[in-house]
Write an enzyme that holds these catalytic residues in place. Structure first.
Site, PDB file in Angstrom:
ATOM      1  N   HIS A 139      23.572   2.918  -9.574  1.00  0.00           N
ATOM      2  CA  HIS A 139      24.400   2.538 -10.717  1.00  0.00           C
ATOM      3  C   HIS A 139      25.181   1.249 -10.456  1.00  0.00           C
ATOM      4  O   HIS A 139      25.797   0.691 -11.372  1.00  0.00           O
ATOM      5  CB  HIS A 139      25.373   3.681 -11.043  1.00  0.00           C
ATOM      6  CG  HIS A 139      25.735   3.756 -12.493  1.00  0.00           C
ATOM      7  ND1 HIS A 139      25.260   2.871 -13.429  1.00  0.00           N
ATOM      8  CD2 HIS A 139      26.546   4.620 -13.173  1.00  0.00           C
ATOM      9  CE1 HIS A 139      25.751   3.173 -14.616  1.00  0.00           C
ATOM     10  NE2 HIS A 139      26.541   4.235 -14.488  1.00  0.00           N
TER      11      HIS A 139
ATOM     12  N   ASP B 183      22.484  -0.201 -15.167  1.00  0.00           N
ATOM     13  CA  ASP B 183      23.340   0.490 -16.131  1.00  0.00           C
ATOM     14  C   ASP B 183      22.574   1.636 -16.781  1.00  0.00           C
ATOM     15  O   ASP B 183      21.342   1.709 -16.724  1.00  0.00           O
ATOM     16  CB  ASP B 183      23.823  -0.484 -17.204  1.00  0.00           C
ATOM     17  CG  ASP B 183      24.739  -1.564 -16.638  1.00  0.00           C
ATOM     18  OD1 ASP B 183      25.455  -1.265 -15.660  1.00  0.00           O
ATOM     19  OD2 ASP B 183      24.719  -2.695 -17.151  1.00  0.00           O
TER      20      ASP B 183
END
Length: 500
Positions: free
Chosen positions: A471, A475
């Protein structure tokens, strides 16, 4: 005539390297293309071969020196005469390097791969006094990731074993000595334990530690393995073959270690303690490092496999007849992921310090379970391959992975990984990243489920997909988009043909 040995091209954006190891000394004879030394860069290890045959006259860059591209490393005298300053050193080394006479050849640890500095001698397939042919396998080494076979560099007689089974050796160590005249060294204490059982009959032959550990991990007994090594000893490849042929009952419990804490003596007697293999230790360390470093998140979707299964069923016989390889689902998934990675490049990228490195190619890692543990061979430039080329590459690397024959280079450089837990019956799981990659796709079991299609309930072959991603650079939108593109390609395989 003197030939210069210079630093080869190190690769894009790499301007310098460190001299890690010299495998030859001044005054020693070298053959053309024989490995002279090893250089280390910040990314890879580079081997430097001899540009011509002769005698290594002088070493310009010593071990530990930092050198630039095209820098002078050494000189080779093609007339066979060493440089004057090197003569004393060569003479001093001669007695130690030639225990079996002037015709002796040292058996050295081969190149182990990037960042691997040591190995364990797992099995000797020859004993002192045995005749060996050139390139015949002498022994097997076990590293953190792979097993490495050591072939004989010359024909002759195995005169001395320097590193016995179980010994840990570094990347520059000498393993044995071969005498081309056929004379064995009188005293070979390191080899004695390995050679002694041969005289007492086949029933007393002891398998190598690597084979014993593989049997313990696979849960099979010795009588289920047919040994193909010297005197019928089992190798790791023999264990892998036995596991593949049939399921086996658990072996008899070995003597357990002393009771720990509140464990009762009765429970301790039924336990079995087996030392983790180097591969299993590495797997454990890397998985924990991945959790500690990356911000791992997993997103899920499901795919209707109806169209892909129908296409495979229709063409699988013709495909195998033409290409000589079976048409499986992995080629469809590899193609689908390659297309999706082009649209969502951050899933195919990696973090390097404060930079994001985007890869304009797809080196696909295909996770494979073996008796020794999980390995991830890499299919390079998978995005440019046909279905047949992908299936052939997966089959070939999968077989060698199960046999423990993969090299270090074949498990490095991957940009994305596919893991198929469905072959073991997994319905859903969250795969863990394979650093420094930023994404891994988990495939699962295909299971018939009731689905609403155009307002009607129909039975469809469904598969859950899981994408674990870092992450820090990927995204949620990118991760979901990637999975949707994979889903679209598999539900309508014609999109793959039209590059959609």
């Amino acid at each position: 005539m003197t030939t210069e040995v210079r630093v080869p091209t190190l690769g894009e954006s790499v301007t310098e390297a460190t001299v890690a190891t010299w495998f030859k000394k001044p005054g020693e004879a070298v053959a053309a293309d024989e490995m002279l030394c090893e250089l280390e860069t910040d990314k890879v290890t580079v081997e430097v071969p001899a540009p011509s045959a002769g005698v290594l006259a002088d070493i310009i860059a010593a071990e530990g020196d930092t050198v630039g591209v095209d820098a002078l490393l050494a000189t080779i005298n093609e007339s066979g005469e060493a440089a004057a300053p090197a003569a004393p050193a060569a003479a001093a080394e001669a007695p130690a390097a030639a225990p079996a006479g002037d015709d002796s050849v040292d058996v050295m640890v081969p190149a182990l791969g990037e960042s691997v500095t040591e190995a364990t001698v797992s099995t000797w397939f020859k004993a002192v006094g045995d005749t060996v042919a050139q390139d015949e396998m002498l022994c097997e080494l076990e590293t953190d990731k792979v097993s490495v076979e050591v072939p004989a560099p010359a024909a002759g007689v195995l005169a001395e074993i320097v590193a016995a089974e179980g010994a840990t050796v570094d990347a520059t160590a000498k393993l044995a000595v071969i005498s081309s005249s056929g004379a064995a060294v009188a005293a070979a204490p390191a080899a004695a334990p390995a050679a002694a059982p041969a005289a007492s009959g086949a029933k007393d032959i002891k398998d190598g530690p690597a084979a014993e550990k593989a049997m313990a991990e696979a849960g099979i007994s010795r009588d289920q393995v047919t040994g193909t090594g010297k005197d019928g000893r089992a190798t790791k490849a023999d264990v892998a073959a036995a596991v593949a042929s049939a399921a086996a009952p658990a072996p008899a419990a070995a003597p357990a270690a002393a009771p720990r804490g509140p464990v009762s003596a009765d429970d301790a007697a039924r336990e079995e303690r087996v030392k983790m293999t180097r591969l299993r230790q590495t797997i454990a360390r890397r998985l924990k490092d991945a959790q500690n470093t990356a911000a791992i998140l997993t997103t899920y979707n499901e795919v209707d496999m109806t169209e892909t299964m129908a296409l495979r069923k229709e063409y699988k016989d013709l495909f195998e007849k033409k290409h000589g390889v079976r048409l499986g689902f992995m080629s469809f998934f590899t193609k689908a992921c390659s297309h999706a990675l082009k649209e969502v490049p951050e899933v195919n990228a990696e973090i390097d310090g404060t930079d994001i490195v985007y890869k304009n190619f797809v080196h696909m890692g295909i996770a494979a379970g073996t008796p020794q543990g999980l390995v991830v061979p890499v299919i390079r430039d998978a995005d440019k391959m046909s279905f047949a080329e992908i299936e052939a590459a997966i089959a070939e690397k999968g077989k060698r992975a199960r046999d423990g024959k993969l090299s270090m280079a074949e498990m490095q450089g991957g940009t994305f990984t596919i893991s198929n837990g469905g072959v073991y019956g997994s319905l859903m799981s969250s795969p863990i990243l394979n650093p420094p990659q930023s994404g891994i796709l988990g495939m699962h079991k295909i299971q018939d489920r009731p689905m609403v299609i155009n307002g009607e309930i129909k039975i469809r072959p469904m598969m859950y997909l899981a994408l674990s991603y870092d992450h820090r650079i990927v995204d949620g939108k990118g991760a979901v988009t990637f999975l949707v593109r994979v889903k679209e390609a598999l539900e309508d395989p014609r999109r793959l043909l039209m590059d959609l």
